[in-house]
Design an enzyme around this catalytic site. Structure first.
Site, PDB file in Angstrom:
ATOM      1  N   CYS A 163      -9.993  18.130 -13.915  1.00 50.35           N
ATOM      2  CA  CYS A 163     -10.166  17.446 -15.193  1.00 50.35           C
ATOM      3  C   CYS A 163     -11.645  17.271 -15.514  1.00 50.35           C
ATOM      4  O   CYS A 163     -12.433  16.820 -14.668  1.00 50.35           O
ATOM      5  CB  CYS A 163      -9.481  16.081 -15.165  1.00 50.35           C
ATOM      6  SG  CYS A 163      -9.665  15.159 -16.701  1.00 50.35           S
TER       7      CYS A 163
ATOM      8  N   CYS B 225     -10.609   1.157  -5.300  1.00 49.00           N
ATOM      9  CA  CYS B 225     -10.259  -0.223  -5.637  1.00 49.00           C
ATOM     10  C   CYS B 225     -10.862  -1.176  -4.609  1.00 49.00           C
ATOM     11  O   CYS B 225     -11.587  -0.757  -3.704  1.00 49.00           O
ATOM     12  CB  CYS B 225      -8.733  -0.387  -5.641  1.00 49.00           C
ATOM     13  SG  CYS B 225      -7.872   0.467  -6.966  1.00 49.00           S
TER      14      CYS B 225
ATOM     15  N   ASP C 138      -5.566  -8.943  -9.490  1.00 45.39           N
ATOM     16  CA  ASP C 138      -4.821  -9.707 -10.476  1.00 45.39           C
ATOM     17  C   ASP C 138      -3.552  -8.983 -10.923  1.00 45.39           C
ATOM     18  O   ASP C 138      -2.581  -9.616 -11.336  1.00 45.39           O
ATOM     19  CB  ASP C 138      -5.723  -9.957 -11.696  1.00 45.39           C
ATOM     20  CG  ASP C 138      -5.087 -10.861 -12.729  1.00 45.39           C
ATOM     21  OD1 ASP C 138      -4.490 -11.870 -12.337  1.00 45.39           O
ATOM     22  OD2 ASP C 138      -5.185 -10.547 -13.925  1.00 45.39           O
TER      23      ASP C 138
ATOM     24  N   CYS D 227      -5.867  15.756 -11.951  1.00 45.24           N
ATOM     25  CA  CYS D 227      -7.214  15.168 -11.955  1.00 45.24           C
ATOM     26  C   CYS D 227      -8.255  16.091 -11.314  1.00 45.24           C
ATOM     27  O   CYS D 227      -9.450  15.990 -11.635  1.00 45.24           O
ATOM     28  CB  CYS D 227      -7.207  13.835 -11.217  1.00 45.24           C
ATOM     29  SG  CYS D 227      -6.168  12.569 -11.978  1.00 45.24           S
TER      30      CYS D 227
ATOM     31  N   CYS E  66       3.113 -16.040 -24.891  1.00 46.58           N
ATOM     32  CA  CYS E  66       2.849 -14.709 -25.455  1.00 46.58           C
ATOM     33  C   CYS E  66       3.907 -13.719 -24.975  1.00 46.58           C
ATOM     34  O   CYS E  66       4.238 -13.678 -23.782  1.00 46.58           O
ATOM     35  CB  CYS E  66       1.455 -14.231 -25.056  1.00 46.58           C
ATOM     36  SG  CYS E  66       0.130 -15.326 -25.622  1.00 46.58           S
TER      37      CYS E  66
END
Length: 380
Positions: A316, A257, A273, A313, A19
């Site tokens: 926001c 995270c 990943d 942010c 791909c």
């Protein structure tokens, strides 16, 4: 921390497709000396034991990806299931399996059905949109293989969903993509925005900053009027969860995270990943357990990788739904001159603002004892 998610790659970056936009194929360069094409039995056994032991939950999810996991062979996954049954400790084991579908046959599908695997099929729309970037290594089209794979899964009653990479081409045809996935029989559609960035800039295949928002809004407009309650779209469900004051349903939009690992075939565990590089190597199953890595200082430090947010942010209106998005996409200069603003910020702002009135209505319906999907009776 009570659990972790591990994206297991039993064949590493090995794949039977080429791909154009695949970000994982070049990860093979991390292991130039590697000769094995598949995870060995010792590493598989360690992973199964440690994955179950690391979860303080009654359900344990094994997520098999690649590369292309079918290249590990059916016997590999038969051993994996046998090990899961051996070490289950009374817990419920769930398996998900992301594939391009090329190698699926009746034997694979009987196995999936017997052990209740949830299959993810990678497909980018109809034949024209899909074949533009998803090709064999010889450059041949692959959509007909996807159709055949889906028919096999349906024949054997195997549950499946679809994963679509939204790129510069198919993003311009949102309803064409949506209708193609519906025609295939998908009732759970995940959309991943493509961003290929380097020092030279952003690739032509990548979305423009605002295009993902337009794509999502167009599909949402159709979905909320006709398919809500029948078709699941994770980002739509996330928006509703946030409106109801629930935690983020995906790490992309979570405040922090961490604990979503990637497992290479030699037992190496990376923080994520999308961060499979030497500086994010957390450890190896042969030297440390998953539980130890989950509870490590390195994992906790990576958990705060999203902080601080860009200055934009702070004020926001959709911050609670976005939290700055995935750090891998923070490549845009903020007002302070730092590259810490999400490339897709215009998209997320547009989408979450657009759906907010609908989500508030759905929340009101729920509070009054109705189904959120009943909103379809009130929108035109």
């Amino acid at each position: 921390m009570k659990s972790c998610h591990v994206m297991a790659k039993p064949t590493g970056a090995l794949c039977n497709l080429g791909c154009d936009y695949c970000f994982y194929l070049d990860k093979a360069q991390l292991y130039p000396e590697r000769h094995a094409r598949c995870m060995d039995d010792e590493t598989l056994s360690l992973f199964v034991q440690q994955q179950i032991a690391a979860q303080d939950t009654e359900e344990v999810i094994f997520a098999w990806q690649g590369g292309e996991p079918t290249l590990a062979g059916l016997a590999f996954f038969q051993r994996a299931v046998a090990l899961q049954q051996q070490f289950a400790q009374g817990k419920t084991i769930l398996n998900t399996f992301q594939t391009n579908g090329i190698l699926l046959d009746d034997a694979w599908c009987r196995f999936f059905r017997q052990h209740h695997f949830l299959i993810g099929i990678s497909v980018d729309g109809d034949a024209v949109l899909h074949n533009a970037y998803r090709k064999t290594n010889a450059g041949k089209p692959t959509y007909h293989h996807v159709e055949a794979a889906v028919k096999l899964l349906q024949k054997h009653g195997v549950a499946f969903n679809t994963l679509t990479v939204v790129n510069a081409l198919n993003s311009q045809h949102p309803l064409q993509v949506y209708d193609a996935l519906k025609k295939l029989g998908s009732r759970h559609m995940q959309f991943i925005p493509l961003l290929e960035a380097s020092e030279e800039g952003v690739s032509q295949r990548s979305l423009k900053p605002a295009d993902f928002g337009t794509f999502l809004k167009t599909i949402f407009y159709q979905w909320v009027r006709h398919d809500i309650g029948v078709i699941e779209v994770p980002i739509f469900e996330h928006a509703f969860a946030v409106c109801c004051g629930l935690p983020a349903l995906t790490c992309i939009f979570a405040p922090s995270c961490g604990s979503a690992f990637a497992l290479e075939l030699n037992g190496d565990i990376y923080q994520c990943d999308h961060f499979v590089s030497p500086e994010y190597l957390l450890g190896n199953l042969h030297q440390s357990t998953l539980r130890e890595m989950l509870e490590s200082d390195a994992n906790r430090t990576f958990g705060h990788y999203k902080s601080p947010l860009a200055s934009e942010c702070a004020a926001c209106g959709v911050r609670s739904a976005c939290h700055g998005g995935c750090p891998k996409d923070r490549i845009t200069f903020s007002s302070t001159g730092s590259k810490n603003l999400n490339y897709f910020c215009p998209s997320y702002q547009a989408f979450f603002r657009f759906v907010q009135p609908y989500m508030l209505m759905m929340k009101s319906l729920l509070e009054q004892g109705y189904l959120p999907s009943d909103i379809r009776h009130y929108v035109t």
